[in-house]
Design a protein around this motif. Structure first.
Motif, PDB file in Angstrom:
ATOM      1  N   LEU A  33       8.416  12.495 -12.041  1.00  0.00           N
ATOM      2  CA  LEU A  33       9.140  12.408 -13.136  1.00  0.00           C
ATOM      3  C   LEU A  33       8.499  12.890 -14.414  1.00  0.00           C
ATOM      4  CD1 LEU A  33      12.030  11.319 -14.006  1.00  0.00           C
ATOM      5  CD2 LEU A  33      10.855   9.021 -14.446  1.00  0.00           C
ATOM      6  N   ARG A  34       7.285  12.616 -14.768  1.00  0.00           N
ATOM      7  CA  ARG A  34       6.700  13.265 -15.884  1.00  0.00           C
ATOM      8  C   ARG A  34       6.659  14.701 -15.817  1.00  0.00           C
ATOM      9  NH1 ARG A  34       3.393  10.059 -18.848  1.00  0.00           N
ATOM     10  NH2 ARG A  34       1.686  11.948 -18.790  1.00  0.00           N
ATOM     11  N   ARG A  35       6.354  15.366 -14.947  1.00  0.00           N
ATOM     12  CA  ARG A  35       6.491  16.851 -14.843  1.00  0.00           C
ATOM     13  C   ARG A  35       7.779  17.349 -15.048  1.00  0.00           C
ATOM     14  NH1 ARG A  35       1.145  16.348 -15.088  1.00  0.00           N
ATOM     15  NH2 ARG A  35      -0.026  16.188 -13.000  1.00  0.00           N
ATOM     16  N   LYS A  36       8.763  16.693 -14.434  1.00  0.00           N
ATOM     17  CA  LYS A  36      10.115  17.282 -14.743  1.00  0.00           C
ATOM     18  C   LYS A  36      10.430  17.116 -16.193  1.00  0.00           C
ATOM     19  CE  LYS A  36      12.373  16.448 -10.237  1.00  0.00           C
ATOM     20  NZ  LYS A  36      13.189  15.952  -9.463  1.00  0.00           N
ATOM     21  N   LYS A  37       9.975  16.109 -16.742  1.00  0.00           N
ATOM     22  CA  LYS A  37      10.195  15.849 -18.195  1.00  0.00           C
ATOM     23  C   LYS A  37       9.279  16.990 -19.298  1.00  0.00           C
ATOM     24  CE  LYS A  37      12.048  11.280 -18.216  1.00  0.00           C
ATOM     25  NZ  LYS A  37      11.979  10.052 -18.760  1.00  0.00           N
ATOM     26  N   GLY A  38       8.393  17.757 -18.401  1.00  0.00           N
ATOM     27  CA  GLY A  38       7.369  18.558 -19.455  1.00  0.00           C
ATOM     28  C   GLY A  38       6.240  17.978 -19.661  1.00  0.00           C
TER      29      GLY A  38
ATOM     30  N   ILE B 129       6.695  20.838  -8.451  1.00  0.00           N
ATOM     31  CA  ILE B 129       6.461  20.603  -9.763  1.00  0.00           C
ATOM     32  C   ILE B 129       5.667  19.566 -10.175  1.00  0.00           C
ATOM     33  CG2 ILE B 129       8.360  18.937 -10.000  1.00  0.00           C
ATOM     34  CD1 ILE B 129       9.034  20.194 -12.865  1.00  0.00           C
ATOM     35  N   GLU B 130       5.342  18.730  -9.003  1.00  0.00           N
ATOM     36  CA  GLU B 130       4.392  17.495  -9.318  1.00  0.00           C
ATOM     37  C   GLU B 130       3.062  17.941  -9.416  1.00  0.00           C
ATOM     38  OE1 GLU B 130       4.619  17.816  -4.761  1.00  0.00           O
ATOM     39  OE2 GLU B 130       6.058  18.222  -6.448  1.00  0.00           O
ATOM     40  N   LEU B 131       2.690  19.191  -9.286  1.00  0.00           N
ATOM     41  CA  LEU B 131       1.336  19.754  -9.535  1.00  0.00           C
ATOM     42  C   LEU B 131       1.316  19.806 -11.054  1.00  0.00           C
ATOM     43  CD1 LEU B 131       1.207  22.601  -6.745  1.00  0.00           C
ATOM     44  CD2 LEU B 131      -0.136  20.573  -6.870  1.00  0.00           C
ATOM     45  N   GLY B 132       2.402  20.044 -11.702  1.00  0.00           N
ATOM     46  CA  GLY B 132       1.999  19.991 -13.082  1.00  0.00           C
ATOM     47  C   GLY B 132       1.620  21.517 -13.838  1.00  0.00           C
ATOM     48  N   PHE B 133       2.301  22.380 -13.483  1.00  0.00           N
ATOM     49  CA  PHE B 133       1.618  23.657 -13.630  1.00  0.00           C
ATOM     50  C   PHE B 133       3.149  24.588 -14.080  1.00  0.00           C
ATOM     51  CE2 PHE B 133      -1.787  23.512 -10.481  1.00  0.00           C
ATOM     52  CZ  PHE B 133      -2.938  23.259 -11.308  1.00  0.00           C
TER      53      PHE B 133
ATOM     54  N   LEU C   4       0.762  -1.113   0.089  1.00  0.00           N
ATOM     55  CA  LEU C   4      -0.153   0.186   0.032  1.00  0.00           C
ATOM     56  C   LEU C   4       0.772   1.300   0.032  1.00  0.00           C
ATOM     57  CD1 LEU C   4      -2.725  -1.190   2.709  1.00  0.00           C
ATOM     58  CD2 LEU C   4      -3.246  -0.574   0.105  1.00  0.00           C
ATOM     59  N   ILE C   5       2.053   1.237   0.729  1.00  0.00           N
ATOM     60  CA  ILE C   5       2.868   2.480   0.899  1.00  0.00           C
ATOM     61  C   ILE C   5       3.702   2.302  -0.491  1.00  0.00           C
ATOM     62  CG2 ILE C   5       4.931   3.399   1.958  1.00  0.00           C
ATOM     63  CD1 ILE C   5       3.711   2.264   4.762  1.00  0.00           C
ATOM     64  N   SER C   6       4.087   1.320  -0.931  1.00  0.00           N
ATOM     65  CA  SER C   6       5.121   1.280  -1.844  1.00  0.00           C
ATOM     66  C   SER C   6       4.577   1.919  -3.457  1.00  0.00           C
ATOM     67  CB  SER C   6       5.693  -0.127  -2.463  1.00  0.00           C
ATOM     68  OG  SER C   6       6.600  -0.515  -1.214  1.00  0.00           O
ATOM     69  N   TRP C   7       3.193   1.384  -3.557  1.00  0.00           N
ATOM     70  CA  TRP C   7       2.474   1.851  -4.960  1.00  0.00           C
ATOM     71  C   TRP C   7       2.195   3.731  -4.777  1.00  0.00           C
ATOM     72  CZ3 TRP C   7      -1.675   4.060  -6.959  1.00  0.00           C
ATOM     73  CH2 TRP C   7      -3.129   4.425  -6.428  1.00  0.00           C
ATOM     74  N   ARG C   8       1.925   4.046  -3.730  1.00  0.00           N
ATOM     75  CA  ARG C   8       1.542   5.260  -3.450  1.00  0.00           C
ATOM     76  C   ARG C   8       3.059   6.187  -3.522  1.00  0.00           C
ATOM     77  NH1 ARG C   8      -2.619   3.630  -0.704  1.00  0.00           N
ATOM     78  NH2 ARG C   8      -4.513   4.747  -0.383  1.00  0.00           N
ATOM     79  N   VAL C   9       4.084   5.675  -3.303  1.00  0.00           N
ATOM     80  CA  VAL C   9       5.435   6.557  -3.440  1.00  0.00           C
ATOM     81  C   VAL C   9       5.844   6.391  -4.759  1.00  0.00           C
ATOM     82  CG1 VAL C   9       7.886   6.211  -2.753  1.00  0.00           C
ATOM     83  CG2 VAL C   9       6.004   5.721  -0.879  1.00  0.00           C
ATOM     84  N   MET C  10       5.543   5.126  -5.458  1.00  0.00           N
ATOM     85  CA  MET C  10       5.878   4.902  -7.047  1.00  0.00           C
ATOM     86  C   MET C  10       4.956   5.969  -7.780  1.00  0.00           C
ATOM     87  SD  MET C  10       6.764   0.916  -7.458  1.00  0.00           S
ATOM     88  CE  MET C  10       5.119   0.433  -6.779  1.00  0.00           C
ATOM     89  N   ALA C  11       3.720   5.857  -7.434  1.00  0.00           N
ATOM     90  CA  ALA C  11       2.731   6.614  -8.170  1.00  0.00           C
ATOM     91  C   ALA C  11       3.305   8.515  -8.005  1.00  0.00           C
ATOM     92  CB  ALA C  11       1.400   6.593  -7.605  1.00  0.00           C
ATOM     93  N   LYS C  12       3.439   8.580  -6.860  1.00  0.00           N
ATOM     94  CA  LYS C  12       4.094  10.088  -6.742  1.00  0.00           C
ATOM     95  C   LYS C  12       5.215  10.184  -7.549  1.00  0.00           C
ATOM     96  CE  LYS C  12       5.310  13.302  -3.057  1.00  0.00           C
ATOM     97  NZ  LYS C  12       6.823  13.414  -3.302  1.00  0.00           N
ATOM     98  N   GLU C  13       6.366   9.473  -7.660  1.00  0.00           N
ATOM     99  CA  GLU C  13       7.594   9.505  -8.233  1.00  0.00           C
ATOM    100  C   GLU C  13       7.382   9.514  -9.628  1.00  0.00           C
ATOM    101  OE1 GLU C  13      10.539  10.267  -6.995  1.00  0.00           O
ATOM    102  OE2 GLU C  13       9.539  10.315  -5.060  1.00  0.00           O
ATOM    103  N   VAL C  14       6.419   8.776 -10.050  1.00  0.00           N
ATOM    104  CA  VAL C  14       6.010   8.878 -11.607  1.00  0.00           C
ATOM    105  C   VAL C  14       5.534   9.998 -12.031  1.00  0.00           C
ATOM    106  CG1 VAL C  14       4.719   7.683 -13.459  1.00  0.00           C
ATOM    107  CG2 VAL C  14       6.044   6.178 -11.825  1.00  0.00           C
ATOM    108  N   LYS C  15       4.705  10.364 -11.033  1.00  0.00           N
ATOM    109  CA  LYS C  15       4.030  11.672 -11.440  1.00  0.00           C
ATOM    110  C   LYS C  15       5.130  13.008 -11.608  1.00  0.00           C
ATOM    111  CE  LYS C  15      -0.057  12.740  -9.741  1.00  0.00           C
ATOM    112  NZ  LYS C  15      -1.001  12.926  -8.810  1.00  0.00           N
TER     113      LYS C  15
END
Length: 464
Positions: free
Chosen positions: A132-137, A163-167, A119-130
């Motif tokens: 990472l995607r934001r940092k790549k624009g 930056i994870e907010l995506g704005f 439960l913890i791991s998938w939330r951490v991964m979801a946050k990191e993926v989000k």
């Protein structure tokens, strides 16, 4: 807030709920397979019961609400607390029903450990993926802010820090001269309000935040009217809403949208959660303290003439009158148009009454009020009706504390605002904390207040 944003939030929270329940199912099956156990009817029964318990508690503490940035750690803590509470409830039920022998302790403990890790791991991964995607624009939204105000600057700061907010904020747009905006404004100002409107009409931004004070009503109306000739998402964050909304919620009357300004946060299923908790908690407490209550009642009858209970009329939910029960602590019982608050060394207080008031034991009969539905375990403390009529004219938003049921303990009490309110400032501070509690209400907050009350809510320097 736009309908698309609501759909996005709803779909995201649904996805989180679905993944959580899926993890609980898969991890149990994995533990059963790992320890050569089969999915019997008993295991299936406790799985279904656990899923219902987990869903109930998670919704009660608003685990799936839209968490503010910077509170990811707190969300993980709440997740662990929910899972642990449900697991302990499961073990307690099996113990009292004497069914523990039907299940493998290794499987159950393994299920708890593996599921909480997933439960913890998938939330951490979801946050990191989000992130990472934001940092790549990727999936970034170009936004603009109208109004170089305190609210606008706070909004811009959040966008820059997270930056994870995506704005991707292009900057501020304001009609005032730069020398009026203060130091540091020049690099952030990208043009006039007219420039922002034109960018929106040309499709060069996706969101436009209007951060102007409510005094600029005509200006705001003009901007909104002109933005009607665009497809941009328009969001308003006026200072008035930030400071004075009790519980902002979008609703509708037929096809007309409404925004609540003063409304209780306890509605619908949340009201059921709070009432269910109050009923079960008060019933359990009354059962446990019944010997103590009988002892106190006998002491009151033996030391002074008069009834054991003092019934005082106070305002309940929505300002409706209720009769609040207390152990009688005074020789004279005032319940009229004028009520004098107890003070230090008050001659009206009996010897046993002084002890009861200092330790808050005089409040114990109010668990009967909670059981009957007149009060809640946690909420703004009820004042005498005479005091309500006096202070509602002197303290702003005073009557809003009656948008929820009054409580035996509350946020104001554990923060030191308990007992005599002999000055207007003291009452204003109590109301401030009461309204803060109403704005932030959750079942988890109620539990936190109850725990803190055990340590610092039973006595205080202002309790006479």
């Amino acid at each position: 807030m736009t309908n698309s944003m609501f759909r996005q939030d709803n779909s995201s929270s649904f996805f989180y709920r679905f993944v959580d329940l899926l993890i609980l199912v898969v991890t149990l099956l994995s533990c059963l397979i790992a320890y050569s156990q089969s999915l019997t009817k008993d295991y299936l029964l406790i799985l279904l019961a656990y899923l219902l318990c987990y869903a109930f508690v998670a919704e009660s503490v608003q685990l799936y609400r839209s968490w503010r940035v910077g509170r990811f750690g707190r969300m993980l803590f709440l997740l662990i607390a929910v899972h642990t509470l449900c697991f302990l409830a499961l073990l307690s039920t099996l113990f009292f029903l004497k069914q523990g022998a039907s299940f493998s302790r290794v499987v159950l403990v393994g299920w708890y450990g593996l599921s909480i890790l997933c439960l913890i791991s998938w939330r951490v991964m979801a946050k990191e993926v989000k992130t990472l995607r934001r940092k790549k624009g990727l999936s970034m939204q170009r936004v603009a802010i109208i109004g170089y105000t305190d609210t606008g600057r706070r909004l811009h700061q959040q966008m820059q820090e997270h930056i994870e907010l995506g704005f991707d904020c292009v900057g501020f747009f304001d009609d005032r001269a730069l020398n009026r905006l203060g130091e540091g404004a020049a690099p952030l100002i990208k043009g006039s309000v007219e420039s922002a409107v034109m960018m929106a009409q040309q499709g060069r931004i996706q969101k436009l935040y209007i951060c102007l004070p409510m005094l600029a009503e005509k200006r705001i109306a003009d901007i909104i009217q002109r933005l009607g000739d665009s497809t941009v998402d328009v969001l308003m964050i006026p200072d008035f809403l930030l400071k004075n909304l009790m519980h902002a919620r979008i609703g509708s009357v037929g096809e007309v949208d409404t925004l609540s300004v003063f409304e209780s946060p306890v509605y619908g299923i949340k009201e059921f959660y709070k009432r269910a908790f109050d009923f079960l908690f008060s019933a359990a407490v009354l059962l446990l303290i019944s010997p103590l209550m009988l002892t106190i009642a006998a002491a009151i009858k033996a030391t002074s003439a008069g009834p054991v209970f003092f019934r005082q009329q106070r305002y309940g939910l929505d300002g409706k009158p209720i009769n609040v029960l207390k152990f009688r602590s005074m020789r004279v019982m005032e319940n009229g148009a004028k009520v004098t608050q107890a003070t230090k060394d008050d001659p009206r207080i009996t010897p046993i009454g002084a002890f009861l008031r200092r330790t808050s034991l005089d409040e114990l009969p109010q668990f009967i009020n909670v059981l009957l539905g007149d009060m809640s375990v946690v909420g703004p403390r009820p004042h005498a009706s005479a005091h309500n009529e006096e202070y509602r004219k002197q303290v702003d938003y005073y009557m809003l504390r009656h948008k929820v049921r009054p409580g035996i303990t509350g946020w104001a009490q554990i923060n030191g605002w308990r007992g005599e309110t002999d000055t207007l400032d003291k009452m204003a501070m109590r109301v401030k904390y009461d309204l803060e509690y109403i704005r932030q209400w959750s079942l988890w907050l109620d539990i936190k207040i109850i725990v803190l009350t055990l340590f610092k809510g039973f006595s205080g320097k202002n309790a006479y």
